[in-house]
Design an enzyme around this catalytic site. Structure first.
Site, PDB file in Angstrom:
ATOM      1  N   ARG A  49      24.917  32.408  37.472  1.00 34.98           N
ATOM      2  CA  ARG A  49      25.781  33.201  38.357  1.00 34.98           C
ATOM      3  C   ARG A  49      27.096  32.471  38.626  1.00 34.98           C
ATOM      4  NH1 ARG A  49      23.349  33.200  43.278  1.00 34.98           N
ATOM      5  NH2 ARG A  49      21.875  34.847  42.817  1.00 34.98           N
ATOM      6  N   LYS A 199      46.296  39.273  31.018  1.00 34.45           N
ATOM      7  CA  LYS A 199      47.625  39.528  30.430  1.00 34.45           C
ATOM      8  C   LYS A 199      47.889  38.546  29.284  1.00 34.45           C
ATOM      9  CE  LYS A 199      47.634  42.269  33.987  1.00 34.45           C
ATOM     10  NZ  LYS A 199      47.098  43.612  33.865  1.00 34.45           N
TER      11      LYS A 199
HETATM   12  N1  PLP Z   1      48.879  40.147  39.284  1.00 32.88           N
HETATM   13  C1  PLP Z   1      49.723  40.788  38.470  1.00 32.88           C
HETATM   14  C2  PLP Z   1      51.152  40.369  38.426  1.00 32.88           C
HETATM   15  C3  PLP Z   1      49.256  41.835  37.668  1.00 32.88           C
HETATM   16  O1  PLP Z   1      50.120  42.471  36.846  1.00 32.88           O
HETATM   17  C4  PLP Z   1      47.884  42.210  37.724  1.00 32.88           C
HETATM   18  C5  PLP Z   1      47.364  43.338  36.903  1.00 32.88           C
HETATM   19  O2  PLP Z   1      48.104  44.156  36.423  1.00 32.88           O
HETATM   20  C6  PLP Z   1      47.037  41.521  38.581  1.00 32.88           C
HETATM   21  C7  PLP Z   1      47.562  40.494  39.337  1.00 32.88           C
HETATM   22  C8  PLP Z   1      45.568  41.878  38.689  1.00 32.88           C
HETATM   23  O3  PLP Z   1      44.855  41.381  37.608  1.00 32.88           O
HETATM   24  P1  PLP Z   1      43.601  42.111  36.888  1.00 32.88           P
HETATM   25  O4  PLP Z   1      44.088  43.415  36.355  1.00 32.88           O
HETATM   26  O5  PLP Z   1      43.199  41.123  35.847  1.00 32.88           O
HETATM   27  O6  PLP Z   1      42.547  42.296  37.925  1.00 32.88           O
END
Ligand code: PLP
Length: 377
Positions: A49, A199
């Site tokens: 976990r 990303k």
């Molecule tokens: N921070 C930014 C700048 C983002 O663009 C995103 C998602 O688009 C997130 C945080 C959230 O991440 P996740 O989609 O991996 O949960």
């Protein structure tokens, strides 16, 4: 220490002494046996976990790149960010930018209301505004997203860290867009750096993941690690393995996406159908000077363009794109485009003539040609 590109190219590589395998194995076991005395065979290997070889391989690389004390990998960026914010206690004070990742902002507003946490906003367009907000009331956590989604305002992280510390608060930086290659907030004085690893770090639009790295393993960090352990919000080993594979090419992908964004931005700035191009690598960007000082080796792959003709015309332009994919998210090999005001809904602060572009690693002339054909009347 190796250069970041070299470190990444070998991320997690090891020579398996039994087989010679260069690439790490995927360890899927959810439980771990104990010896005759009831002791675990390996320390920290009891139950999956909160324990995984594959996530630790990712964490080790990111921690080194960030210059941090410790890193934790989560099952999404939101899981990582919310674990960090949930360390705040009732009556404490969180300070966030007006413009930032919309879903996280909305969650923060809701969370602070429910748990009686003070929430203040600052305008990252105006470098003096954060000082003003912090001057009014003691804060506990200051959140920075730089560059900020989707206007790409750049915050002077060193200045924000000094302001936060003078106030007794800790500084958290969402550096998703810059990746640890273009900006290392901990080296500029931040206490925590956060990434949606969904990303650029993964880079292939096939893993959802998040990372938090601390400058010091302080009391807040203990709560972050406990939150992951108790919620079981660790990334699955298969996905961690994929993420590590993606990270090995991060340096060349970020270099190419940044170069594409710069060429794309330069081409469309001043175009008769364009109101403005928002890209921190253009001298016309209000925070160009900060970006030049703060970013190392490029201005990133994200930009926005505002088009003449308002929402309808902008929607038509987006609808005509053939190569760039209409989809949310960013940082993949393929270029993506999104009408943020449409996605965020009526409450959105984003102008409705704005399209957000995540530049991929295609040939930039093909990307330019795609938007050019969409602009023909
Ligand atoms: N921070 C930014 C700048 C983002 O663009 C995103 C998602 O688009 C997130 C945080 C959230 O991440 P996740 O989609 O991996 O949960």
């Amino acid at each position: 220490m190796l250069e970041a590109a070299s470190l990444l190219a070998h991320a997690g590589h090891q020579k398996d002494t039994q087989t010679g395998a260069v690439v790490p194995a995927i360890q899927l076991s959810s439980t771990f046996a104990r010896d005759e005395m009831g002791e675990p065979y390996a320390a920290d290997r009891i139950y999956a976990r909160d324990q995984s070889d594959n996530s630790e391989q990712v964490e080790a690389v990111i921690c080194e790149l960030e210059g941090g004390a410790a890193t934790r990998l989560f099952g999404s960026g939101m899981a990582a960010a919310t674990a960090l914010v949930q360390t705040l206690r009732p009556q404490e004070h969180l300070v966030i930018p007006t413009v930032m990742y919309w879903t996280l902002r909305n969650w923060m507003v809701d969370f602070c209301q429910q748990w009686n946490i003070d929430l203040s906003f600052y305008d990252s367009d105006d470098p003096a505004h954060l000082a003003q907000v912090l001057g009014n009331k003691k804060a506990h956590m200051v959140w920075v997203e730089s560059p900020a989604n989707p206007t790409w305002q750049v915050v002077d992280i060193a200045a924000a860290a000094a302001l936060a510390h003078d106030n007794g608060a800790q500084l958290v930086v969402d550096a998703t867009v810059m990746t640890p290659l273009l900006c290392q907030p901990l080296r500029l004085g931040a206490d925590y750096v956060f990434h949606s690893a969904t990303k650029y770090l993964n880079g292939h639009s096939d893993v959802v993941a998040g990372l938090v790295t601390c400058a010091q393993e302080d009391a807040r960090w203990q709560r972050v690690t406990a939150a992951r352990a108790n919620a079981g919000s660790i990334l699955h080993p298969l996905a961690s393995w994929l993420l590590l594979r993606g990270m090995r090419t991060l340096a060349i992908r970020v270099e190419r996406a940044s170069a594409n964004a710069m060429a794309f931005a330069r081409h469309f700035e001043g175009h008769p159908q364009v109101v403005m191009v928002q890209y921190p690598g253009l001298p016309s960007h209000p925070h160009y000077e900060i970006a030049q000082r703060q970013f190392t080796g490029g201005f990133g792959g994200m930009l926005s363009i505002r088009f003449r003709g308002g929402r309808e015309r902008t929607a038509t332009i987006m609808g005509r794109l053939q190569l760039m994919v209409r989809a949310t998210s960013l940082g993949g090999t393929e270029s993506l485009v999104e009408h943020r005001a449409l996605i965020e809904g009526p409450e959105s602060l984003v102008p409705d003539d704005l399209l957000r572009f995540s530049m991929g690693i295609e040939n930039v002339q093909d990307l330019i040609a795609d938007l050019e054909q969409a602009l023909i009347n």
